[in-house]
Design an enzyme around this catalytic site. Structure first.
Site, PDB file in Angstrom:
ATOM      1  N   PHE A 553       1.278  -1.117   0.243  1.00  0.00           N
ATOM      2  CA  PHE A 553       0.326  -0.120   0.053  1.00  0.00           C
ATOM      3  C   PHE A 553       0.705   1.212   0.477  1.00  0.00           C
ATOM      4  O   PHE A 553       1.426   1.791   1.026  1.00  0.00           O
ATOM      5  CB  PHE A 553      -0.889   0.064   0.985  1.00  0.00           C
ATOM      6  CG  PHE A 553      -2.210  -1.208   1.441  1.00  0.00           C
ATOM      7  CD1 PHE A 553      -3.614  -1.316   0.522  1.00  0.00           C
ATOM      8  CD2 PHE A 553      -1.595  -2.226   1.997  1.00  0.00           C
ATOM      9  CE1 PHE A 553      -4.112  -2.021   0.862  1.00  0.00           C
ATOM     10  CE2 PHE A 553      -2.410  -3.601   1.892  1.00  0.00           C
ATOM     11  CZ  PHE A 553      -3.556  -3.232   1.124  1.00  0.00           C
ATOM     12  N   PHE A 558       2.725   1.326   3.947  1.00  0.00           N
ATOM     13  CA  PHE A 558       2.977  -0.426   4.791  1.00  0.00           C
ATOM     14  C   PHE A 558       2.458  -0.732   3.655  1.00  0.00           C
ATOM     15  O   PHE A 558       1.851  -0.964   2.700  1.00  0.00           O
ATOM     16  CB  PHE A 558       2.212   0.057   5.684  1.00  0.00           C
ATOM     17  CG  PHE A 558       0.789  -0.271   6.282  1.00  0.00           C
ATOM     18  CD1 PHE A 558       0.070  -2.108   5.217  1.00  0.00           C
ATOM     19  CD2 PHE A 558      -0.108   0.077   5.096  1.00  0.00           C
ATOM     20  CE1 PHE A 558      -0.929  -1.691   5.458  1.00  0.00           C
ATOM     21  CE2 PHE A 558      -1.082   0.602   5.365  1.00  0.00           C
ATOM     22  CZ  PHE A 558      -1.632  -0.952   5.105  1.00  0.00           C
ATOM     23  N   GLU A 560       1.511  -5.032   3.489  1.00  0.00           N
ATOM     24  CA  GLU A 560       0.680  -6.624   4.180  1.00  0.00           C
ATOM     25  C   GLU A 560       1.590  -7.487   3.736  1.00  0.00           C
ATOM     26  O   GLU A 560       1.323  -8.060   2.618  1.00  0.00           O
ATOM     27  CB  GLU A 560      -1.210  -6.590   4.606  1.00  0.00           C
ATOM     28  CG  GLU A 560      -1.288  -7.496   4.931  1.00  0.00           C
ATOM     29  CD  GLU A 560      -2.902  -7.429   4.543  1.00  0.00           C
ATOM     30  OE1 GLU A 560      -3.546  -8.349   5.980  1.00  0.00           O
ATOM     31  OE2 GLU A 560      -3.494  -7.270   4.040  1.00  0.00           O
ATOM     32  N   ILE A 561       1.539  -8.697   5.007  1.00  0.00           N
ATOM     33  CA  ILE A 561       2.092  -9.957   4.859  1.00  0.00           C
ATOM     34  C   ILE A 561       0.943 -11.410   5.174  1.00  0.00           C
ATOM     35  O   ILE A 561       0.451 -10.799   5.902  1.00  0.00           O
ATOM     36  CB  ILE A 561       3.153 -10.114   5.623  1.00  0.00           C
ATOM     37  CG1 ILE A 561       4.795  -9.473   5.615  1.00  0.00           C
ATOM     38  CG2 ILE A 561       3.631 -11.997   5.103  1.00  0.00           C
ATOM     39  CD1 ILE A 561       6.050  -9.440   6.650  1.00  0.00           C
ATOM     40  N   VAL A 562       0.928 -11.377   3.901  1.00  0.00           N
ATOM     41  CA  VAL A 562      -0.248 -12.738   4.228  1.00  0.00           C
ATOM     42  C   VAL A 562      -0.404 -14.000   4.151  1.00  0.00           C
ATOM     43  O   VAL A 562      -0.549 -14.079   5.231  1.00  0.00           O
ATOM     44  CB  VAL A 562      -1.409 -12.154   2.326  1.00  0.00           C
ATOM     45  CG1 VAL A 562      -2.468 -13.145   2.577  1.00  0.00           C
ATOM     46  CG2 VAL A 562      -1.379 -11.152   2.013  1.00  0.00           C
ATOM     47  N   CYS A 564       3.302 -16.586   4.473  1.00  0.00           N
ATOM     48  CA  CYS A 564       4.429 -16.687   5.052  1.00  0.00           C
ATOM     49  C   CYS A 564       5.240 -18.335   4.937  1.00  0.00           C
ATOM     50  O   CYS A 564       5.191 -18.899   6.388  1.00  0.00           O
ATOM     51  CB  CYS A 564       5.430 -16.181   5.821  1.00  0.00           C
ATOM     52  SG  CYS A 564       7.271 -16.290   6.261  1.00  0.00           S
ATOM     53  N   ALA A 565       5.324 -18.833   4.452  1.00  0.00           N
ATOM     54  CA  ALA A 565       6.164 -20.591   4.452  1.00  0.00           C
ATOM     55  C   ALA A 565       7.165 -20.815   3.451  1.00  0.00           C
ATOM     56  O   ALA A 565       7.340 -20.303   2.134  1.00  0.00           O
ATOM     57  CB  ALA A 565       4.871 -21.495   4.193  1.00  0.00           C
ATOM     58  N   VAL A 566       7.896 -21.953   3.910  1.00  0.00           N
ATOM     59  CA  VAL A 566       8.752 -22.860   3.561  1.00  0.00           C
ATOM     60  C   VAL A 566       8.639 -24.326   3.548  1.00  0.00           C
ATOM     61  O   VAL A 566       7.788 -24.568   4.435  1.00  0.00           O
ATOM     62  CB  VAL A 566      10.006 -22.372   4.730  1.00  0.00           C
ATOM     63  CG1 VAL A 566      11.557 -23.450   3.876  1.00  0.00           C
ATOM     64  CG2 VAL A 566      10.715 -21.179   4.046  1.00  0.00           C
ATOM     65  N   GLN A 571      12.869 -26.746   5.696  1.00  0.00           N
ATOM     66  CA  GLN A 571      12.792 -26.246   7.399  1.00  0.00           C
ATOM     67  C   GLN A 571      14.236 -25.937   7.973  1.00  0.00           C
ATOM     68  O   GLN A 571      15.101 -26.839   7.418  1.00  0.00           O
ATOM     69  CB  GLN A 571      11.966 -26.363   7.471  1.00  0.00           C
ATOM     70  CG  GLN A 571      10.754 -25.293   7.116  1.00  0.00           C
ATOM     71  CD  GLN A 571       9.057 -26.148   8.091  1.00  0.00           C
ATOM     72  OE1 GLN A 571       9.075 -26.623   9.316  1.00  0.00           O
ATOM     73  NE2 GLN A 571       8.507 -25.385   7.200  1.00  0.00           N
ATOM     74  N   VAL A 572      14.414 -25.140   9.007  1.00  0.00           N
ATOM     75  CA  VAL A 572      15.588 -25.038   9.696  1.00  0.00           C
ATOM     76  C   VAL A 572      16.875 -24.765   8.851  1.00  0.00           C
ATOM     77  O   VAL A 572      17.990 -25.713   9.451  1.00  0.00           O
ATOM     78  CB  VAL A 572      15.414 -26.245  10.964  1.00  0.00           C
ATOM     79  CG1 VAL A 572      16.054 -26.211  12.093  1.00  0.00           C
ATOM     80  CG2 VAL A 572      14.402 -27.236  11.359  1.00  0.00           C
ATOM     81  N   TYR A 575      16.554 -20.885   5.571  1.00  0.00           N
ATOM     82  CA  TYR A 575      15.886 -19.922   4.919  1.00  0.00           C
ATOM     83  C   TYR A 575      15.019 -18.201   4.560  1.00  0.00           C
ATOM     84  O   TYR A 575      14.573 -17.894   4.625  1.00  0.00           O
ATOM     85  CB  TYR A 575      15.130 -21.090   3.804  1.00  0.00           C
ATOM     86  CG  TYR A 575      16.302 -22.105   3.212  1.00  0.00           C
ATOM     87  CD1 TYR A 575      17.306 -21.848   3.181  1.00  0.00           C
ATOM     88  CD2 TYR A 575      15.720 -23.206   2.732  1.00  0.00           C
ATOM     89  CE1 TYR A 575      18.167 -23.559   1.953  1.00  0.00           C
ATOM     90  CE2 TYR A 575      16.434 -23.902   2.113  1.00  0.00           C
ATOM     91  CZ  TYR A 575      18.084 -23.792   1.803  1.00  0.00           C
ATOM     92  OH  TYR A 575      19.230 -24.825   1.235  1.00  0.00           O
ATOM     93  N   THR A 577      14.567 -17.027   7.533  1.00  0.00           N
ATOM     94  CA  THR A 577      15.285 -15.538   8.278  1.00  0.00           C
ATOM     95  C   THR A 577      15.914 -14.442   7.038  1.00  0.00           C
ATOM     96  O   THR A 577      15.678 -13.512   6.556  1.00  0.00           O
ATOM     97  CB  THR A 577      16.059 -15.527   8.832  1.00  0.00           C
ATOM     98  OG1 THR A 577      16.174 -16.773   9.771  1.00  0.00           O
ATOM     99  CG2 THR A 577      17.029 -14.863   9.414  1.00  0.00           C
ATOM    100  N   LEU A 596       2.913  -4.955   8.686  1.00  0.00           N
ATOM    101  CA  LEU A 596       2.054  -5.583   9.264  1.00  0.00           C
ATOM    102  C   LEU A 596       1.660  -7.245   9.207  1.00  0.00           C
ATOM    103  O   LEU A 596       1.243  -7.360   7.311  1.00  0.00           O
ATOM    104  CB  LEU A 596       0.851  -4.329   8.878  1.00  0.00           C
ATOM    105  CG  LEU A 596       0.989  -3.169   9.040  1.00  0.00           C
ATOM    106  CD1 LEU A 596       0.011  -2.449   9.297  1.00  0.00           C
ATOM    107  CD2 LEU A 596       1.066  -2.742  10.825  1.00  0.00           C
ATOM    108  N   ILE A 627      -6.376  -4.220   5.507  1.00  0.00           N
ATOM    109  CA  ILE A 627      -6.116  -4.930   5.642  1.00  0.00           C
ATOM    110  C   ILE A 627      -6.501  -5.523   6.925  1.00  0.00           C
ATOM    111  O   ILE A 627      -8.417  -4.749   7.140  1.00  0.00           O
ATOM    112  CB  ILE A 627      -4.841  -5.167   6.548  1.00  0.00           C
ATOM    113  CG1 ILE A 627      -5.410  -4.594   7.984  1.00  0.00           C
ATOM    114  CG2 ILE A 627      -3.604  -4.421   5.917  1.00  0.00           C
ATOM    115  CD1 ILE A 627      -3.788  -4.900   9.521  1.00  0.00           C
ATOM    116  N   TYR A 630      -7.688 -10.997  10.814  1.00  0.00           N
ATOM    117  CA  TYR A 630      -8.545 -13.086  11.457  1.00  0.00           C
ATOM    118  C   TYR A 630      -8.837 -13.005  12.455  1.00  0.00           C
ATOM    119  O   TYR A 630      -7.945 -12.729  13.671  1.00  0.00           O
ATOM    120  CB  TYR A 630      -6.967 -12.948  10.270  1.00  0.00           C
ATOM    121  CG  TYR A 630      -6.704 -13.076   9.432  1.00  0.00           C
ATOM    122  CD1 TYR A 630      -7.465 -14.097   7.900  1.00  0.00           C
ATOM    123  CD2 TYR A 630      -6.243 -11.593   8.788  1.00  0.00           C
ATOM    124  CE1 TYR A 630      -6.977 -13.665   7.145  1.00  0.00           C
ATOM    125  CE2 TYR A 630      -5.859 -11.603   7.058  1.00  0.00           C
ATOM    126  CZ  TYR A 630      -6.522 -12.434   6.311  1.00  0.00           C
ATOM    127  OH  TYR A 630      -5.876 -12.207   5.071  1.00  0.00           O
TER     128      TYR A 630
END
Length: 831
Positions: A553, A558, A560-562, A564-566, A571-572, A575, A577, A596, A627, A630
C-alpha cells in the site's frame, strides 16, 4: 457529477452522509484541550470549525458528537445493509452496461418515495429487475460488474459513496469560491473512482506531497536541538509537539479573507498552499477514503511563514481567554514558557541564515562524542518480467550502519505524514550508540578498520558452523553458490505473464496450501494470483520451496504480509530468515518502511525473531479499512530502517565486533606496558598523588567525583519527611506529564464504564495519588510505589492487551520504574 434530474449526487436515494458545516473564521480547538495534549492526550479536534469541540479530557460534551464520528457511524450503518440494498445504492453511482450506446450515468428509482427515508431506517431494496427511470434498463445492468465482488470491496465503494454525498452537501453550502473549487474537484475525483472501481487518489496541478523540504516537523525538531541544551530539551520538546499538533488541526483562513491584508504575490502563493492543505490534510480527515497527510509533514518553511503570525496570535489569545479552566501546571507552561518558545521559533522562521532549515542539518554534539557513520549500499537487481534479488559474492565489501535505539530506528515522521504520541523530538540524536574517542584518534580507528577487509575472517566455515552463527549464514552461503535464488513475482492483467512465472505461482500456491492447512485453498489461490499481490519466491532446483505473499500500500506507507511459509523438508536451514531479509531490502528500495501481518500462534515466534512486535507503531487510522482482520490471529508489525541492508546486516555486525575487538586489543597492549618502579621514596618522599604514578591514567583511572550522597544519607532521608515529600512530588509530576499518562489522570467514570468497579475492587489514579501526597499519606516510599504499580495492574487486568490503554500502562510503568531507579528511594527498602 450530479444527475440530470435530481438535486442529489447520482440522481436517487436518500442522502447517506452528514453535512460538514463550514465556518472558516472559527477555530476548532480549545486551550484546555491543547494544554491536556502536552501530557499526551490527543486533542480530538472537531471535524469542522462549526462542529463540537473535544477538549481532550477523555470525552466529549454530552449529547454532542463530532462530525467525524457521525460520518463513521453512517458508514457503519451502510456496511450493515444487506447485499441487495448495497447493490441498489451502488447502482445509483454506476453507469449502465446493458448497451454500449447507453449514456446513463446512474440508476434512478422510477418510484422514489415522497419523503426520503432516513439512512438508518431499514427500507426494502429494489429488485435487480427494476427498470431505470432514465434509460429503462434494469438495476442489474448497472451493477453487473459488481456481481462477483466480495463484501469488502462493496463496503469500500460504499464508504466512498458516503464521502461523495458529504462533499456534495459541502459543495452546495460553501460560499467561499476557492474552497468550493476544491470540493468540486474532490467530488469529481471520488465520483470517478466509484465508476472505475479504483482506489481514490488526488492528482492534478497541485502536485504531490511533500511540497517542501525540510518539512515543518523537521525544522521544528532541528530548532529544539539547535537552541536548547539537554536540560531544557524535554520541556521544549513537549511544547514543540503541542505546537505541531495545533498546526495539524488548525483551520486556516480562506484566501479571500487573507487577500485584504497581503500583497497579490503573497495571496497567489497562499491560495495554492490553501488548496493543497484542503486536498491533502483537511478534507481527508473527514473523508477517510482520500489519502491523508499531516500538515507539518508535507509543508515547509514557506507555508509556516505565511500562517505563523496568525496562528501565534490565535493560540495565545485562546490560552489567555481560557486560563481559568487550566490546572496550575498547565497554566505556567502555556502562559509563561510557550510564548518564549514561539518568540524564539519566530526568529528562526523568518531568519534567512537559520541553520534549522538546512536539509543536511546535523545537531552539534559534544566534542568527546563521535557517532558512527551510516551508509547504505543498494543491492544490484536486474529487472525483467520479475525482479531478481541476489547478493553478489566475492566483492569483500560490507556496509557499516549506525545502531540506534528503537525510537531512532523509526522512519522519519515527515515521510510517513504523522508524529507518534510519546516520541521525544531529541531521541534520534540523544540515544544513538556513541563511541568515546578521547583516547583513540581517528587515525588509529581508520588503521584498525583497514585491517578488517577479508570477508573470510567473518564468513568462514568456523563461523558458519559455530554455535554463535547467525540463522541465515547457511542460506547466504547457498545463495552465493547459486543453489537458491530469490525472485519477486506476481500475476498481471495488463501484461503477458511468462510460463515460468505461472509455474512458480502454482508451486507457491501448493506450498502455502500444504503448510497452512487451516487456510481455505480457494482463498490462498485467489490471493496468490491476485494482480494486487506479489510474492517473494524462494527457488531451489527451479522449483519454489518457500515464499512470502504480500500486498503493498504505497500511499499508506506499509505492506501487509499475507502468507509466509517454507516447505517442511527444507526448514531449519535459515531460509525463512534470509527470505524475510530479502523482502525487507526490497521494501526499503521501494520506500516502504512498515510491515503488518496477522500471525497465528504457530507463527508468532518466527515473526518475533524477524523483528516483528505486537506493539504496532503504525497508527490505526493508516491501516484500518485496508487490511482484513483474522479471528484467532495476532496483529504484529515491523519497522524498517532505510540505513540498513538487511541481507548483509549480520556480516556488518560481525565486522563491527571485530573492529571493537581489535581496538580493545590495541588498548590493552598499551595498558600492559611495564613502567620502571618508583624511586622517589628512597629520596625521602612520604606521599605521592595517585595521578602522578606513571601508567595509572593509561590504565583508565580517573579522579573520583566528589559525592554529595553523604549529605543525604539513608538515615537522614528516613528521618526527613520534607525531603521524601519533595522527591515524590517531583516524581509524580514527571509521571503525570508523560505522553502515556492520559488514561490514568482521573478516576474512571462509572457512567462511561459501568462495569469497571465490578472488576476492579481497589482503583487508583494519578489524581488520587496527588491528593494523598498533599495529605502527607506517603510516609514511606514503598506506599507510593504500591499505589503507582496498582494503576498499571488494574489497567492490564481490565483491558485487552491489544488496546491503547494496555500499551499506555506498559509504557508508563517502564518510564516510572526508570525514574524510581534514578531516585534510589527503594534501595534496600530503606524507606
Amino acid at each position: 457529477m450530479a444527475s440530470r434530474d435530481s438535486g442529489t449526487p447520482g440522481g436517487g436515494g436518500g442522502t447517506v452522509g452528514t453535512a460538514l458545516q463550514q465556518n472558516p473564521q472559527t477555530s476548532n480547538m480549545t486551550a484546555a484541550g491543547v494544554a491536556t495534549g502536552v501530557s499526551g492526550m490527543a486533542v480530538a479536534a472537531s471535524a469542522s470549525a462549526g462542529g463540537s469541540q473535544a477538549t481532550g479530557t477523555g470525552g466529549e460534551a454530552a449529547g454532542r458528537v463530532s462530525n467525524v464520528q457521525r460520518i463513521q457511524q453512517k458508514k457503519a450503518q451502510v456496511r450493515a445493509w444487506p447485499r441487495d440494498k448495497k447493490m441498489e445504492k451502488l447502482a445509483i453511482y454506476s453507469t449502465c452496461r446493458a448497451d454500449e450506446n447507453c449514456r446513463c450515468n446512474g440508476w434512478k428509482n422510477p418510484t422514489p418515495p415522497a419523503q426520503p427515508a432516513r439512512p438508518d431506517t431499514p427500507q426494502p431494496a429494489a429488485p435487480p429487475s427494476q427498470p431505470c427511470r432514465s434509460c429503462g434498463h434494469t438495476l442489474g445492468d448497472h451493477v453487473s460488474h459488481l456481481e462477483s465482488a466480495v463484501d469488502d470491496d462493496l463496503d469500500r465503494l460504499l464508504s466512498i459513496v458516503v464521502d461523495v454525498e458529504n462533499l456534495f452537501i459541502c459543495l452546495h453550502r460553501e460560499e467561499d469560491p476557492d474552497t468550493k473549487q476544491v470540493y468540486s474537484y474532490l467530488f469529481r475525483r471520488l465520483r470517478k473512482c466509484i465508476l472505475q472501481v479504483s482506489p481514490p487518489t488526488v492528482e492534478g496541478p497541485l502536485g504531490t506531497p511533500p511540497f517542501e523540504r525540510p518539512s515543518i516537523f523537521k525544522g521544528v525538531t532541528n530548532f529544539v536541538l539547535h537552541k536548547f541544551n539537554h536540560l531544557q530539551q524535554k520541556m521544549m520538546s513537549d511544547l514543540a509537539k503541542m505546537f505541531l499538533h495545533c498546526l495539524n488541526h488548525w483551520r486556516l483562513e480562506t484566501p479571500s479573507a487573507r487577500r485584504a491584508h497581503t500583497t497579490p504575490e503573497e495571496s497567489s502563493a497562499y491560495k495554492v498552499n490553501y488548496m493543497r492543505w484542503l486536498c491533502f490534510s483537511y478534507v481527508p480527515q473527514l473523508c477517510d477514503s482520500l489519502p491523508h497527510h499531516e500538515t507539518t509533514a508535507i509543508f515547509g518553511r514557506t507555508f509556516l511563514r505565511a500562517v505563523f503570525h496568525t496562528l501565534r496570535k490565535q493560540l495565545l489569545d485562546k490560552f489567555r481567554a481560557e486560563k481559568d479552566k487550566m490546572p496550575a501546571e498547565k497554566k505556567l507552561l502555556l502562559l509563561n514558557h510557550f510564548p518564549r518558545f514561539l518568540s524564539m521559533l519566530e526568529e528562526e522562521v523568518y531568519s534567512n541564515s537559520s541553520p534549522i532549515w538546512d536539509a543536511d542539518y546535523r545537531p552539534q554534539l559534544p566534542p568527546h562524542l563521535h557517532n558512527q557513520a551510516a551508509e547504505r549500499a543498494g543491492n544490484t537487481a536486474s529487472r525483467g518480467e520479475f525482479e531478481r534479488l541476489s547478493v553478489q559474492p566475492g566483492e569483500g565489501q560490507y556496509t557499516t550502519v549506525s545502531l540506534t535505539s528503537s525510537s531512532a530506528r523509526r522512519s522519519r515522521p515527515e515521510d510517513r505524514g504523522e508524529k507518534r504520541e510519546g516520541d521525544d523530538l531529541s531521541e534520534s540524536s540523544s540515544k544513538r550508540l556513541k563511541i568515546e574517542t578521547e583516547d583513540l584518534g581517528e587515525e588509529t580507528v581508520a588503521e584498525v578498520v583497514a585491517t578488517i577487509t577479508d570477508p573470510r575472517q567473518m564468513v568462514g566455515p568456523e563461523v558458519l558452523f559455530s554455535e554463535n552463527a547467525a540463522r541465515d549464514e547457511a542460506a547466504k552461503l547457498e545463495e552465493r553458490k547459486g543453489n537458491i535464488e530469490f525472485h519477486v513475482i506476481g500475476n498481471s492483467l495488463t501484461q503477458k505473464v511468462s510460463k515460468q512465472t505461472m509455474l512458480w505461482l502454482i508451486g507457491l500456491q501448493n506450498v502455502f496450501s500444504h503448510q497452512l492447512p487451516r487456510m481455505p485453498k480457494d482463498y490462498i489461490t485467489r490471493l496468490v494470483f491476485d494482480p494486487k499481490h506479489r510474492t517473494l519466491a524462494l527457488i531451489k532446483d527451479n522449483r519454489p520451496i518457500g515464499g512470502i505473499c504480500f500486498r503493498m500500500f504505497p500511499t499508506q506507507g506499509f505492506s501487509e504480509i499475507v502468507f509466509c511459509a517454507v516447505t517442511s523438508n527444507e526448514q531449519v536451514k535459515g531460509y525463512g530468515t534470509h527470505m524475510m531479509n530479502h523482502l525487507k531490502d526490497y521494501h526499503v528500495k521501494n520506500n516502504i518502511q512498515h510491515f503488518l501481518t496477522f500471525a497465528d500462534e504457530f507463527a508468532i515466534g518466527y515473526f518475533k525473531k524477524q523483528g516483528f512486535s505486537k506493539d504496532i507503531q503504525v497508527p490505526r487510522s493508516v491501516y484500518q479499512g485496508y487490511i482484513k482482520d483474522y479471528e484467532g490471529a495476532t496483529l504484529m508489525g515491523c519497522e524498517l530502517n532505510p540505513s540498513i541492508v538487511y541481507t548483509e546486516f549480520t556480516a556488518v555486525i560481525r565486522r563491527q565486533k571485530e573492529i571493537i575487538k581489535k581496538l580493545i586489543e590495541r588498548k590493552q597492549s598499551e595498558i600492559r606496558k611495564v613502567h620502571p618502579g618508583l624511586t622517589c621514596f628512597r629520596e625521602g618522599v612520604r606521599e605521592l598523588p595517585i595521578e602522578s604514578i606513571p601508567g595509572i591514567r593509561e590504565a583508565g583511572w580517573k579522579p573520583p567525583v566528589p559525592s554529595t550522597r553523604s549529605a543525604r544519607s539513608p538515615d537522614r532521608e528516613h528521618q526527613d519527611p520534607d525531603y521524601l515529600y519533595g522527591m515524590l512530588k517531583t516524581l509524580l509530576n514527571n509521571v503525570k506529564s508523560h505522553a502515556a499518562a492520559w488514561p490514568f489522570q482521573v478516576p474512571v467514570d462509572p457512567n462511561e464504564v459501568p462495569d469497571y468497579y465490578d472488576h476492579i475492587k481497589y482503583p487508583m489514579d494519578l489524581k488520587t495519588m496527588t491528593e494523598r501526597l498533599k495529605a502527607r499519606y506517603y510516609v514511606k516510599a514503598r506506599l507510593f510505589n504500591a499505589d503507582m504499580l496498582r494503576i498499571f495492574k488494574n489497567c492490564r487486568f481490565y483491558n485487552h492487551p491489544e488496546t491503547e490503554y494496555y500499551k499506555c500502562a506498559n509504557n508508563l510503568e517502564k518510564y516510572y520504574l526508570s525514574k524510581m531507579k534514578e531516585t534510589s528511594l527503594l534501595e534496600g527498602n530503606k524507606l
